[in-house]
Design a protein around this motif. Structure first.
Motif, PDB file in Angstrom:
ATOM      1  N   GLY A 192       4.750  40.770  -0.323  1.00 28.92           N
ATOM      2  CA  GLY A 192       5.822  40.128  -1.089  1.00 28.92           C
ATOM      3  C   GLY A 192       5.877  38.630  -0.831  1.00 28.92           C
ATOM      4  O   GLY A 192       6.100  37.832  -1.752  1.00 28.92           O
ATOM      5  N   VAL A 193       5.639  38.229   0.420  1.00 33.67           N
ATOM      6  CA  VAL A 193       5.620  36.804   0.767  1.00 33.67           C
ATOM      7  C   VAL A 193       4.466  36.105   0.055  1.00 33.67           C
ATOM      8  O   VAL A 193       4.621  35.003  -0.484  1.00 33.67           O
ATOM      9  CB  VAL A 193       5.501  36.625   2.296  1.00 33.67           C
ATOM     10  CG1 VAL A 193       5.203  35.167   2.637  1.00 33.67           C
ATOM     11  CG2 VAL A 193       6.784  37.067   2.984  1.00 33.67           C
ATOM     12  N   ALA A 194       3.306  36.757   0.051  1.00 32.51           N
ATOM     13  CA  ALA A 194       2.144  36.165  -0.620  1.00 32.51           C
ATOM     14  C   ALA A 194       2.397  35.995  -2.111  1.00 32.51           C
ATOM     15  O   ALA A 194       2.023  34.978  -2.713  1.00 32.51           O
ATOM     16  CB  ALA A 194       0.922  37.044  -0.388  1.00 32.51           C
ATOM     17  N   SER A 195       3.047  37.000  -2.718  1.00 37.16           N
ATOM     18  CA  SER A 195       3.364  36.908  -4.147  1.00 37.16           C
ATOM     19  C   SER A 195       4.336  35.768  -4.421  1.00 37.16           C
ATOM     20  O   SER A 195       4.178  35.010  -5.393  1.00 37.16           O
ATOM     21  CB  SER A 195       3.955  38.238  -4.629  1.00 37.16           C
ATOM     22  OG  SER A 195       4.340  38.152  -5.990  1.00 37.16           O
ATOM     23  N   SER A 196       5.360  35.628  -3.576  1.00 34.75           N
ATOM     24  CA  SER A 196       6.338  34.548  -3.753  1.00 34.75           C
ATOM     25  C   SER A 196       5.689  33.181  -3.569  1.00 34.75           C
ATOM     26  O   SER A 196       6.019  32.218  -4.286  1.00 34.75           O
ATOM     27  CB  SER A 196       7.493  34.723  -2.767  1.00 34.75           C
ATOM     28  OG  SER A 196       8.209  35.912  -3.034  1.00 34.75           O
ATOM     29  N   ALA A 197       4.775  33.087  -2.600  1.00 38.02           N
ATOM     30  CA  ALA A 197       4.079  31.817  -2.377  1.00 38.02           C
ATOM     31  C   ALA A 197       3.237  31.452  -3.601  1.00 38.02           C
ATOM     32  O   ALA A 197       3.173  30.280  -3.996  1.00 38.02           O
ATOM     33  CB  ALA A 197       3.202  31.913  -1.133  1.00 38.02           C
ATOM     34  N   SER A 198       2.602  32.437  -4.221  1.00 35.01           N
ATOM     35  CA  SER A 198       1.809  32.194  -5.418  1.00 35.01           C
ATOM     36  C   SER A 198       2.687  31.730  -6.575  1.00 35.01           C
ATOM     37  O   SER A 198       2.323  30.816  -7.323  1.00 35.01           O
ATOM     38  CB  SER A 198       1.049  33.465  -5.802  1.00 35.01           C
ATOM     39  OG  SER A 198       0.319  33.277  -7.005  1.00 35.01           O
ATOM     40  N   THR A 199       3.850  32.369  -6.705  1.00 34.54           N
ATOM     41  CA  THR A 199       4.787  31.981  -7.767  1.00 34.54           C
ATOM     42  C   THR A 199       5.262  30.549  -7.566  1.00 34.54           C
ATOM     43  O   THR A 199       5.367  29.776  -8.532  1.00 34.54           O
ATOM     44  CB  THR A 199       5.996  32.935  -7.780  1.00 34.54           C
ATOM     45  OG1 THR A 199       5.548  34.264  -8.032  1.00 34.54           O
ATOM     46  CG2 THR A 199       6.995  32.527  -8.853  1.00 34.54           C
ATOM     47  N   LEU A 200       5.542  30.184  -6.325  1.00 32.34           N
ATOM     48  CA  LEU A 200       5.997  28.822  -6.030  1.00 32.34           C
ATOM     49  C   LEU A 200       4.906  27.806  -6.358  1.00 32.34           C
ATOM     50  O   LEU A 200       5.186  26.743  -6.933  1.00 32.34           O
ATOM     51  CB  LEU A 200       6.392  28.721  -4.561  1.00 32.34           C
ATOM     52  CG  LEU A 200       6.852  27.335  -4.084  1.00 32.34           C
ATOM     53  CD1 LEU A 200       8.064  26.865  -4.876  1.00 32.34           C
ATOM     54  CD2 LEU A 200       7.166  27.358  -2.586  1.00 32.34           C
ATOM     55  N   THR A 201       3.674  28.121  -6.022  1.00 36.68           N
ATOM     56  CA  THR A 201       2.555  27.212  -6.323  1.00 36.68           C
ATOM     57  C   THR A 201       2.410  27.002  -7.825  1.00 36.68           C
ATOM     58  O   THR A 201       2.215  25.869  -8.300  1.00 36.68           O
ATOM     59  CB  THR A 201       1.244  27.779  -5.750  1.00 36.68           C
ATOM     60  OG1 THR A 201       1.365  27.906  -4.329  1.00 36.68           O
ATOM     61  CG2 THR A 201       0.075  26.865  -6.079  1.00 36.68           C
TER      62      THR A 201
END
Length: 245
Positions: A192-201
């Motif tokens: 979930g953290v990786a997905s959120s980081a991708s969305t932020l990028t």
């Protein structure tokens, strides 16, 4: 249905650029007003509109020259005489002649006058295009600016969510070490953290697109645009009141 002989429309903001910029200042965001001011000076579309006005005025001047009579003239000098001895010599003489003609093509005068009127109307059209380009440019800068501010608000929301998720992961890692959280739950949390980081990028990349768009509209000085954006208000600009009259 009778069609009006004359169509009349006032120039936007009375044709005054200061009034145009002041209208947008109702958003109470000086960075937006500054960007619009820079765009009005630097945008190449405005330069193109100004060039079209100069071209139309040059055409009008050329056509109007045909409304006046043309004046032409000619001259000549002829000399005669012979040499020889005194008994056979013919005295030299000089003859000067000249003429001055004025002509006015009456038949073509009506056509020239019509061409002059058409050229004058084209000048007015190009001036109206110039004012229209400035209004459109101000609206486009504002549109991108508002979208940029909205984009940055989402950026902030995604960044806050990611920071919260990372805090949760740290707590889950401690709990997993103590046996209170399964490794599978921790793996899902990290995903979930990786997905959120991708969305932020992706969100920040979209915000950069708006920066590039504003840079294009304001003449290409990206450091200046970024500086003005950094000084602006974080919230979306909202005019206190809008007068459409």
């Amino acid at each position: 249905m009778k069609i009006a002989d004359v169509w009349h429309s006032t120039l936007p903001h009375g044709g005054r650029i200061d009034d145009l910029v002041s209208w947008w200042s109702a958003s109470f965001d000086p960075s937006l007003t500054a960007l619009i001011t820079v765009a009005q000076v630097q945008n190449p579309s405005i330069e193109t509109a100004e060039a079209e006005i100069k071209k139309a005025r040059a055409t009008l001047t050329s056509v109007q020259a045909g409304l006046f009579p043309s004046l032409g003239g000619s001259g000549s000098l002829k000399g005669t005489g012979t040499g020889g001895d005194k008994a056979n010599r013919v005295a030299s003489t000089a003859t000067v002649s000249g003429s001055l003609d004025a002509s006015w093509e009456v038949v073509l005068f009506g056509k020239t006058r019509q061409r002059s009127e058409a050229a004058r109307v084209r000048v007015q059209e190009r001036v109206a295009d110039w004012h229209g380009a400035r209004v459109s440019l101000g609206a486009e800068v504002t549109d991108y600016y508002v979208q940029y501010r909205a984009c940055r608000q989402l950026d902030f929301a995604y960044a806050s969510e990611l920071a919260s998720q990372r805090e949760t992961i740290r707590a889950m890692e401690t709990a997993e070490t103590s046996g209170f959280t399964s490794s599978s739950d921790l793996a899902l949390g990290r995903a979930g953290v990786a997905s959120s980081a991708s969305t932020l990028t992706a969100q920040r990349a979209e915000c950069d697109v708006f920066v590039k768009s504003l840079t294009r509209l304001t003449g290409g000085d990206e450091p200046l645009v970024r500086d003005l954006l950094a000084k602006g208000k974080s919230e979306i600009p909202t005019p206190k009141s809008v007068d459409f009259h």
